[in-house]
Design a protein around this motif. Structure first.
Motif, PDB file in Angstrom:
ATOM      1  N   ASP A   1       0.741  -1.062   0.158  1.00  0.00           N
ATOM      2  CA  ASP A   1       0.068  -0.243   0.198  1.00  0.00           C
ATOM      3  C   ASP A   1       0.728   1.560  -0.139  1.00  0.00           C
ATOM      4  OD1 ASP A   1       1.026   0.226   2.903  1.00  0.00           O
ATOM      5  OD2 ASP A   1      -0.961   0.100   3.281  1.00  0.00           O
ATOM      6  N   TRP A   2       2.547   1.020  -0.199  1.00  0.00           N
ATOM      7  CA  TRP A   2       2.840   2.396  -0.160  1.00  0.00           C
ATOM      8  C   TRP A   2       3.694   2.760  -1.472  1.00  0.00           C
ATOM      9  CZ3 TRP A   2       7.220  -0.258  -1.916  1.00  0.00           C
ATOM     10  CH2 TRP A   2       7.140  -1.481  -1.745  1.00  0.00           C
ATOM     11  N   VAL A   3       3.091   1.990  -2.907  1.00  0.00           N
ATOM     12  CA  VAL A   3       3.568   2.510  -3.969  1.00  0.00           C
ATOM     13  C   VAL A   3       1.918   2.942  -4.393  1.00  0.00           C
ATOM     14  CG1 VAL A   3       4.223   0.453  -5.503  1.00  0.00           C
ATOM     15  CG2 VAL A   3       5.001   1.909  -6.229  1.00  0.00           C
ATOM     16  N   ASP A   4       2.685   3.793  -5.846  1.00  0.00           N
ATOM     17  CA  ASP A   4       1.243   4.584  -6.424  1.00  0.00           C
ATOM     18  C   ASP A   4       1.848   5.067  -7.981  1.00  0.00           C
ATOM     19  OD1 ASP A   4      -1.676   4.004  -5.711  1.00  0.00           O
ATOM     20  OD2 ASP A   4      -0.554   4.678  -3.986  1.00  0.00           O
ATOM     21  N   VAL A   5       1.177   4.625  -8.976  1.00  0.00           N
ATOM     22  CA  VAL A   5       1.619   4.764 -10.625  1.00  0.00           C
ATOM     23  C   VAL A   5       0.425   5.940 -11.525  1.00  0.00           C
ATOM     24  CG1 VAL A   5       3.627   2.966 -10.284  1.00  0.00           C
ATOM     25  CG2 VAL A   5       1.025   3.061 -11.460  1.00  0.00           C
ATOM     26  N   ARG A   6       1.464   7.010 -12.161  1.00  0.00           N
ATOM     27  CA  ARG A   6       0.829   7.148 -12.676  1.00  0.00           C
ATOM     28  C   ARG A   6       1.342   7.358 -14.173  1.00  0.00           C
ATOM     29  NH1 ARG A   6       0.369  12.455 -15.791  1.00  0.00           N
ATOM     30  NH2 ARG A   6      -2.105  13.226 -15.704  1.00  0.00           N
TER      31      ARG A   6
ATOM     32  N   GLU B   1      16.802  -1.665 -14.967  1.00  0.00           N
ATOM     33  CA  GLU B   1      15.591  -1.777 -15.271  1.00  0.00           C
ATOM     34  C   GLU B   1      14.717  -2.803 -14.541  1.00  0.00           C
ATOM     35  OE1 GLU B   1      13.521  -1.937 -19.971  1.00  0.00           O
ATOM     36  OE2 GLU B   1      16.062  -1.956 -19.607  1.00  0.00           O
ATOM     37  N   PHE B   2      14.844  -4.163 -14.341  1.00  0.00           N
ATOM     38  CA  PHE B   2      14.201  -5.387 -13.749  1.00  0.00           C
ATOM     39  C   PHE B   2      14.007  -4.574 -12.360  1.00  0.00           C
ATOM     40  CE2 PHE B   2      13.891  -8.675 -10.723  1.00  0.00           C
ATOM     41  CZ  PHE B   2      12.997  -9.529 -11.836  1.00  0.00           C
ATOM     42  N   ASP B   3      14.771  -4.225 -11.581  1.00  0.00           N
ATOM     43  CA  ASP B   3      14.043  -3.998 -10.287  1.00  0.00           C
ATOM     44  C   ASP B   3      13.080  -2.977 -10.418  1.00  0.00           C
ATOM     45  OD1 ASP B   3      15.479  -5.799  -9.218  1.00  0.00           O
ATOM     46  OD2 ASP B   3      17.292  -4.905  -8.358  1.00  0.00           O
ATOM     47  N   LEU B   4      13.192  -1.970 -10.859  1.00  0.00           N
ATOM     48  CA  LEU B   4      12.490  -0.893 -11.017  1.00  0.00           C
ATOM     49  C   LEU B   4      11.160  -0.982 -11.980  1.00  0.00           C
ATOM     50  CD1 LEU B   4      11.496   2.173 -10.975  1.00  0.00           C
ATOM     51  CD2 LEU B   4      12.901   2.824 -13.622  1.00  0.00           C
ATOM     52  N   LEU B   5      10.803  -2.168 -13.139  1.00  0.00           N
ATOM     53  CA  LEU B   5      10.150  -2.850 -13.427  1.00  0.00           C
ATOM     54  C   LEU B   5       8.828  -3.313 -12.432  1.00  0.00           C
ATOM     55  CD1 LEU B   5      10.696  -3.409 -16.993  1.00  0.00           C
ATOM     56  CD2 LEU B   5       9.118  -1.856 -16.612  1.00  0.00           C
ATOM     57  N   LYS B   6       9.860  -3.733 -11.624  1.00  0.00           N
ATOM     58  CA  LYS B   6       8.891  -4.620  -9.999  1.00  0.00           C
ATOM     59  C   LYS B   6       8.552  -4.103  -9.116  1.00  0.00           C
ATOM     60  CE  LYS B   6       9.983  -8.437 -12.672  1.00  0.00           C
ATOM     61  NZ  LYS B   6       9.792  -7.453 -14.195  1.00  0.00           N
ATOM     62  N   LEU B   7       8.721  -2.786  -8.858  1.00  0.00           N
ATOM     63  CA  LEU B   7       8.812  -1.195  -8.001  1.00  0.00           C
ATOM     64  C   LEU B   7       7.058  -1.091  -8.678  1.00  0.00           C
ATOM     65  CD1 LEU B   7       8.710   0.882  -5.848  1.00  0.00           C
ATOM     66  CD2 LEU B   7       9.928   2.251  -7.021  1.00  0.00           C
ATOM     67  N   ILE B   8       7.275  -1.236 -10.164  1.00  0.00           N
ATOM     68  CA  ILE B   8       5.861  -0.933 -10.473  1.00  0.00           C
ATOM     69  C   ILE B   8       4.811  -1.645 -10.329  1.00  0.00           C
ATOM     70  CG2 ILE B   8       4.889   0.475 -12.920  1.00  0.00           C
ATOM     71  CD1 ILE B   8       7.985   0.804 -13.657  1.00  0.00           C
ATOM     72  N   TRP B   9       5.286  -3.383 -10.713  1.00  0.00           N
ATOM     73  CA  TRP B   9       4.831  -4.362 -11.113  1.00  0.00           C
ATOM     74  C   TRP B   9       4.055  -4.375  -9.206  1.00  0.00           C
ATOM     75  CZ3 TRP B   9       4.890  -8.255  -7.157  1.00  0.00           C
ATOM     76  CH2 TRP B   9       3.769  -9.746  -7.265  1.00  0.00           C
ATOM     77  N   LEU B  10       4.667  -3.962  -7.935  1.00  0.00           N
ATOM     78  CA  LEU B  10       4.250  -3.378  -6.810  1.00  0.00           C
ATOM     79  C   LEU B  10       2.704  -3.100  -6.498  1.00  0.00           C
ATOM     80  CD1 LEU B  10       7.207  -3.295  -4.436  1.00  0.00           C
ATOM     81  CD2 LEU B  10       5.234  -5.478  -4.551  1.00  0.00           C
ATOM     82  N   SER B  11       2.464  -1.927  -7.898  1.00  0.00           N
ATOM     83  CA  SER B  11       1.525  -1.458  -7.602  1.00  0.00           C
ATOM     84  C   SER B  11      -0.362  -2.052  -7.438  1.00  0.00           C
ATOM     85  CB  SER B  11       1.493  -0.120  -8.450  1.00  0.00           C
ATOM     86  OG  SER B  11       1.340  -0.698 -10.023  1.00  0.00           O
ATOM     87  N   LYS B  12      -0.194  -3.205  -7.979  1.00  0.00           N
ATOM     88  CA  LYS B  12      -0.821  -4.102  -8.670  1.00  0.00           C
ATOM     89  C   LYS B  12      -2.170  -3.999  -7.560  1.00  0.00           C
ATOM     90  CE  LYS B  12      -1.895  -9.071  -9.263  1.00  0.00           C
ATOM     91  NZ  LYS B  12      -0.766 -10.907  -9.302  1.00  0.00           N
ATOM     92  N   ILE B  13      -3.159  -3.574  -8.259  1.00  0.00           N
ATOM     93  CA  ILE B  13      -4.960  -3.929  -8.118  1.00  0.00           C
ATOM     94  C   ILE B  13      -5.391  -5.494  -7.931  1.00  0.00           C
ATOM     95  CG2 ILE B  13      -3.960  -1.051  -8.082  1.00  0.00           C
ATOM     96  CD1 ILE B  13      -6.604  -1.327  -9.884  1.00  0.00           C
ATOM     97  N   LYS B  14      -6.455  -5.044  -6.524  1.00  0.00           N
ATOM     98  CA  LYS B  14      -7.202  -6.144  -7.286  1.00  0.00           C
ATOM     99  C   LYS B  14      -8.700  -5.906  -6.329  1.00  0.00           C
ATOM    100  CE  LYS B  14      -7.424  -7.540  -1.816  1.00  0.00           C
ATOM    101  NZ  LYS B  14      -6.929  -8.631  -1.342  1.00  0.00           N
ATOM    102  N   ILE B  15      -9.994  -6.203  -6.859  1.00  0.00           N
ATOM    103  CA  ILE B  15     -11.297  -5.352  -6.764  1.00  0.00           C
ATOM    104  C   ILE B  15     -11.485  -6.650  -4.989  1.00  0.00           C
ATOM    105  CG2 ILE B  15     -13.910  -5.715  -7.846  1.00  0.00           C
ATOM    106  CD1 ILE B  15     -12.597  -6.775 -10.276  1.00  0.00           C
ATOM    107  N   LEU B  16     -12.138  -4.722  -4.686  1.00  0.00           N
ATOM    108  CA  LEU B  16     -13.149  -5.489  -3.469  1.00  0.00           C
ATOM    109  C   LEU B  16     -14.460  -5.983  -3.890  1.00  0.00           C
ATOM    110  CD1 LEU B  16     -12.147  -2.130  -1.613  1.00  0.00           C
ATOM    111  CD2 LEU B  16     -11.069  -3.723  -0.917  1.00  0.00           C
TER     112      LEU B  16
END
Length: 478
Positions: A215-220, A463-478
């Protein structure tokens, strides 16, 4: 709806009974020759217009529509996970069409009153549905053996179930995870139409999303300008000071050599050190045209990535920042049992002086050196020391990076420094004997250990590590 009919030859219309034309506006007839209106009995009549009769389409086939959200986790742009497994890159809805089908649909997703996204059906999926016309007088008998006449109705979307997909981007090509995770949720509705019938279906409750991983990363993501802004919330803490009262331990030789007074009060506030640490994350975890990384590749596109870190008590676990002077500099670390990030300046002690050349200044000063943001004050007693502030910013990015790597790669990956710390060295965090030297050109991996010290200007997250940081913004439906 407009209609134009062009006939290259002669156009003749014959009605067995009457022929009437009605218009809510004007009826215009133009001819290059004569316009002749004739009637056998009353002839041409000009008078007040009459209202058109009410038309009822009682024979038009009916339909119904429903829309349902399909519950799947979602990663913007489908960025793969740590093991390279592909991720779902679409938010999907199931459209159910019953009855005779529809000709078109219009999906609308709203964020409050604002339209976030709209989608219209494509006309390429043309199918025919055969409807049997019914007699208006079912009791009437006829000697004609033909009972009914098939009427062909073209419905592009016949009865059935269809998957409608949304990539999460708005109508301007922007994806923003904070909007999808808003507390009020998104309102989703669809309009189905066939001939003169139109029906609307709205999902009864706003659809809501939350974080799947952290819950500590968001992307635009700006898909048009190929830019990704990543917000990283970090729970840094004030660890206080060490060594302010130990100034009397500094050797007389060092005080004479440097001719600088010891630091007796904290000369940098915690707020200042916190700011430097956040700047370090932004600097070394970003990949864009301003640094050696340039960007990241996603599918066939190249995106510039900008990290925007900020202090947040609910952010990812991070070290306490400790201000040090007049003692032996501590070693920064960030693992579950100990999270410490040292900023040191002024007089600092190194025990290794005992093994150094007795004729060296370092030995004569009994292991005391002086570190300052002003390089001229340091007098180059030890070679290859990096800039004091830039070194702290890089170390901050490295140590905080351990917690990011842990979130998607696990313990070994986080603490293994990309294979340069293994087995017993995982505990001591020493460099492996077979660790490489820094490359002569190109990028230097922020999270890897090397035999020699870093060139800070070329150090960056991979590049690999940065892409996985963006991957951590994964969301799910409540």
């Amino acid at each position: 709806m407009s209609r134009t009919r062009i006939v290259k030859g002669t156009y003749t219309k014959i009605s067995a009974k009457g022929h009437s034309m009605y218009s809510s506006e004007s009826i215009i007839t133009t001819a290059s020759n004569f316009v002749t209106e004739e009637g056998i009995e009353k002839g041409l009549s000009i008078g007040l217009p009459k209202s058109a009769p009410k038309l009822e389409y009682t024979d038009e086939p009916d339909f119904d529509i429903e829309l349902e959200l399909i519950e799947k986790d979602f990663v913007p742009l489908g960025i793969p996970d740590y093991k390279g497994n592909p991720e779902n890159d679409k938010i999907q809805f199931e459209l159910t069409v019953t009855g005779a089908g529809i000709n078109q649909w219009h999906l609308t997703i709203k964020n409050g009153k604002d339209i976030l996204y709209e989608s219209f059906s494509a006309s390429g999926e043309l199918e025919e549905v055969i409807i049997t016309a019914k007699s208006k007088n079912p009791k009437a008998k006829s000697n004609n053996p033909k009972v009914t006449t098939p009427v062909v109705i073209k419905r592009y979307w016949p009865a059935g179930k269809y998957i409608l997909s949304w990539t999460g981007f708005n109508k301007n090509g922007i994806y923003d995870s904070t909007i999808l995770k808003s507390e009020k949720g998104l309102t989703v509705s669809i309009v189905g139409q066939a001939e003169f019938k139109k029906k609307t279906f709205t999902i009864d409750q706003p659809i809501k999303f939350t974080h799947k991983e952290v819950d500590w990363v968001d992307v635009r993501i700006d898909k048009i300008n190929k830019k990704i802004d990543t917000t990283l919330r970090v729970n840094l803490k004030d660890g206080g000071t060490e060594g302010l009262s130990s100034w009397d331990k500094i050797s007389k030789e060092a005080l004479s050599f440097y001719n600088k007074p010891p630091i007796k009060i904290q000369e940098r506030t915690y707020a200042n050190l916190e700011k430097l640490a956040l700047q370090g994350i932004n600097q070394f975890w970003s990949r864009n045209s301003s640094n050696v990384g340039k960007g990241v590749s996603i599918a066939s596109d190249k995106y510039e990535v900008f990290i925007h870190s900020k202090a947040d008590n609910n952010g990812l676990s991070a070290p306490s920042i400790i201000y040090q002077t007049n003692i032996e500099a501590g070693r920064s670390r960030n693992f579950e049992a100990s999270r410490k990030l040292f900023f040191y300046e002024g007089y600092l002690y190194r025990d290794s002086w005992k093994k150094s050349n007795p004729s060296s200044v370092f030995y004569k000063n009994k292991g005391w050196i002086y570190r300052s943001e002003n390089i001229n004050e340091e007098k180059n007693v030890l070679l290859n020391l990096p800039s004091l502030v830039e070194d702290f910013k890089m170390v901050s990015a490295h140590e905080i990076g351990h917690e990011i790597l842990l979130a998607y790669g696990g313990q070994i990956y986080s603490k293994g420094h990309n294979g340069t710390t293994t087995w017993i060295n995982l505990i001591t965090q020493d460099v492996n004997d077979d660790a490489p030297y820094i490359p002569t050109d190109g990028e230097i991996d922020l999270m890897k250990y090397y035999q020699d010290y870093y060139d800070i200007s070329r150090t960056i997250i991979t590049e690999f590590d940065l892409l996985k940081l963006i991957w951590l913004s994964k969301i799910k439906i409540l």
